[in-house]
Design a protein around this motif. Sequence first.
Motif, short mmCIF file in Angstrom:
data_model
loop_
_atom_site.label_atom_id
_atom_site.label_comp_id
_atom_site.label_asym_id
_atom_site.label_seq_id
_atom_site.Cartn_x
_atom_site.Cartn_y
_atom_site.Cartn_z
N ALA A 1 -10.22 1.27 -6.61
CA ALA A 1 -10.11 2.50 -7.53
C ALA A 1 -8.76 2.15 -8.18
CB ALA A 1 -9.94 3.55 -6.51
N GLN A 2 -8.86 2.21 -9.45
CA GLN A 2 -7.89 1.68 -10.53
C GLN A 2 -6.63 2.70 -10.37
OE1 GLN A 2 -7.81 2.02 -14.86
NE2 GLN A 2 -8.27 -0.17 -14.54
N PRO A 3 -5.42 2.32 -10.18
CA PRO A 3 -4.33 3.27 -10.09
C PRO A 3 -3.92 3.35 -11.89
CG PRO A 3 -3.73 1.81 -8.43
CD PRO A 3 -5.11 1.07 -9.24
N VAL B 1 -4.69 7.64 -8.48
CA VAL B 1 -5.87 6.55 -8.18
C VAL B 1 -7.02 7.57 -8.72
CG1 VAL B 1 -7.40 5.90 -6.38
CG2 VAL B 1 -4.65 6.09 -6.07
N SER B 2 -7.40 6.79 -9.70
CA SER B 2 -8.42 7.27 -10.70
C SER B 2 -10.13 7.19 -10.19
CB SER B 2 -8.52 6.73 -12.05
OG SER B 2 -8.82 5.12 -12.10
N GLY C 1 -3.73 -1.79 -5.47
CA GLY C 1 -4.50 -0.74 -5.00
C GLY C 1 -3.41 0.42 -4.74
N ALA C 2 -4.07 1.72 -3.95
CA ALA C 2 -2.93 2.74 -3.50
C ALA C 2 -4.01 3.55 -2.71
CB ALA C 2 -2.33 3.40 -4.80
N ARG D 1 0.99 -1.13 0.07
CA ARG D 1 -0.08 -0.07 0.12
C ARG D 1 0.86 1.24 0.20
NH1 ARG D 1 -4.43 -0.43 4.42
NH2 ARG D 1 -4.51 -2.18 3.26
N THR E 1 1.32 8.29 -11.01
CA THR E 1 0.46 7.43 -10.62
C THR E 1 -0.80 7.99 -9.95
OG1 THR E 1 2.22 5.12 -10.61
CG2 THR E 1 0.08 5.17 -9.35
N GLY F 1 -4.73 7.06 -0.61
CA GLY F 1 -4.31 8.40 -0.72
C GLY F 1 -4.41 9.53 0.61
N VAL G 1 -9.53 7.03 -0.38
CA VAL G 1 -9.24 5.71 -0.73
C VAL G 1 -8.41 5.09 0.31
CG1 VAL G 1 -8.10 4.03 -2.60
CG2 VAL G 1 -9.43 6.18 -3.28
#
Length: 582
Positions: free
Chosen positions: A548-550, A327-328, A365-366, A16, A325, A368, A373
């Motif tokens: 949530a797609q990076p 988190v979209s 994932g990532a 993470r 990168t 924020g 997220v």
Amino acid sequence: MAVTERNDPTSPRRSRRRVVACAAVAAALAAATAACGSEEEPLHSIGYAIDNVVTTYNANTVDGAASGAPQVFARVLPGFGYVAPSGQVVSDTDVGTAAVVPGDTLTVKYTLSPNAVYSDGVPMSCDDLVLTWAASSGRFTEPDESGTETNLFDAARRGGYADIDRVDCQAGSKEATVVFRPGRDDTDWKTLFGATELMPAHIAAARAGVGDLVGAVTGNDTDAVRRIAEFWNTGWALTPGEFDAALFPSAGPYRIESYTAEDGLTLVANERWWGNAPATDRIVIWPRGTEAATASGDGRIHVVDVAEGSLGYTPDLGDGAENTTVVSRNLEQLVLSTRGVFENPAARRAFALCVPRDRLFDEFGAAGEDGGVTGPVSSRLLPPDSPLYPQTAETAERYAHADVDAARSEREASGQDRMEVRIGYLGPDDRRSRIVALIAESCRESGIEVVDAGSDTFTPSRLADGEVDALLAGTATAAGAGGTADMEDARGALHSGTGSNVGGYADGRVDELLDGLLVAKDNASVAGQAVEAERILWDQVPTIPLLAQPRTIGFAPGLHAGVVNPTTAGAGWNMDRWILRG
């Protein structure tokens, strides 16, 4: 929700991450690019690589919406609004204006710019709005072989278009009055008739042999509309090496010049564009299916927007380039069929219980700093940065971690001694291949065998056709960039009347709740309906939200006006402002 970090787009996922706000990155990028030396001669061509296919001009069909068309053609087929980096829709006054007409029923007057014209010389008109409404409203149906009423148009989206009662349009006029049904004052009406949604109606009418498209639609001439729909569904297909310019007129700053595997999808300045001229003459798109890796090695790619680790090569943007990168807004998820192995909801629950959502987040994932997220996404209807999100996410607690025993129990309850689940996705994609492998490893002890069914020709319609049992994709089945702040497409893909609902899920109460969310005007109403809907959805499990797609977005050094957009619009949302100084 959007966050950022420097990273190589194909590097292995670490644990993470801590990353900074995307707004700060966008500002920094804008400042940095603005500081580039203006004395150097700008290049006349910029290369843009994406992690999706471009197989159609029509981003509104089921497979078109999942393709790279929304990412690529926002400045080729603009509309009354576009998706900004915030994820919200912003008005595009170059195309025209939209204003609410006072009254008891929501009525919106759309006025196209008097100068608005397609690149073939035919003026834009309200006919274009009528075609969009006809295609996405679901009003034109016919029974299929089983007797089920099916939309003539293979439209991905439904949403507010289904709430429009009529579009008042005099054929060829620059004005249209859109009247919604009583009681359906859609709060997100500004998302309608947006970028890539207005297709050239004159082309569809001519190819269908219909002299008056507006008359055919408003007069419910099913035979004429059927012919229009047949062209709308497949007539704008794009195949490298087989480009016919007459079929693809543009209404934006760019138009398509050519499309080949060797040289990419080439956009050039549209000579008939009435707004500010594009800053760079030529943008070359490098989607999947083209020789993008070769172009990268030759230094012909200057912008990249891909899911982190999705490509089999590392795009080379030149010395000094930085990859960000983000988190979209794109929700990575599994969409399940409601037929075959997953016909029984207990089977879908069994599969959801063995999917290691926490482990997938840790690896792919990532997290924020904004707090939006922090783990696997647990709501299909509200974004993690919504203050109402925690209420809807509570219902996912049962599926927080893989539970082999519970999964086995639900599998047995479904009446199946064993299950085989074929997961399809657009490949080759090392990242999604790894996700499938981890799911297979986790589910095996529960008596559920997972088969990797990814392919380089995969489309979401294969799930609807029964060729796979599950689809691994983003929001509303997007293979690449996806998602918006309002999550309208994500919600719509769970409605029984929507084309992007490729799993065939149908629940009357969920439909009512989704329709209610379109007109909900206060937080209490939104929360109440979203929580109830999520309880049903986590019991019936038509989809399994993951994370949530990076996405990795990079700009070459010297590229001015490159701004991260972590939504369905992607980095190319403002490509007509890009300048690259050598």
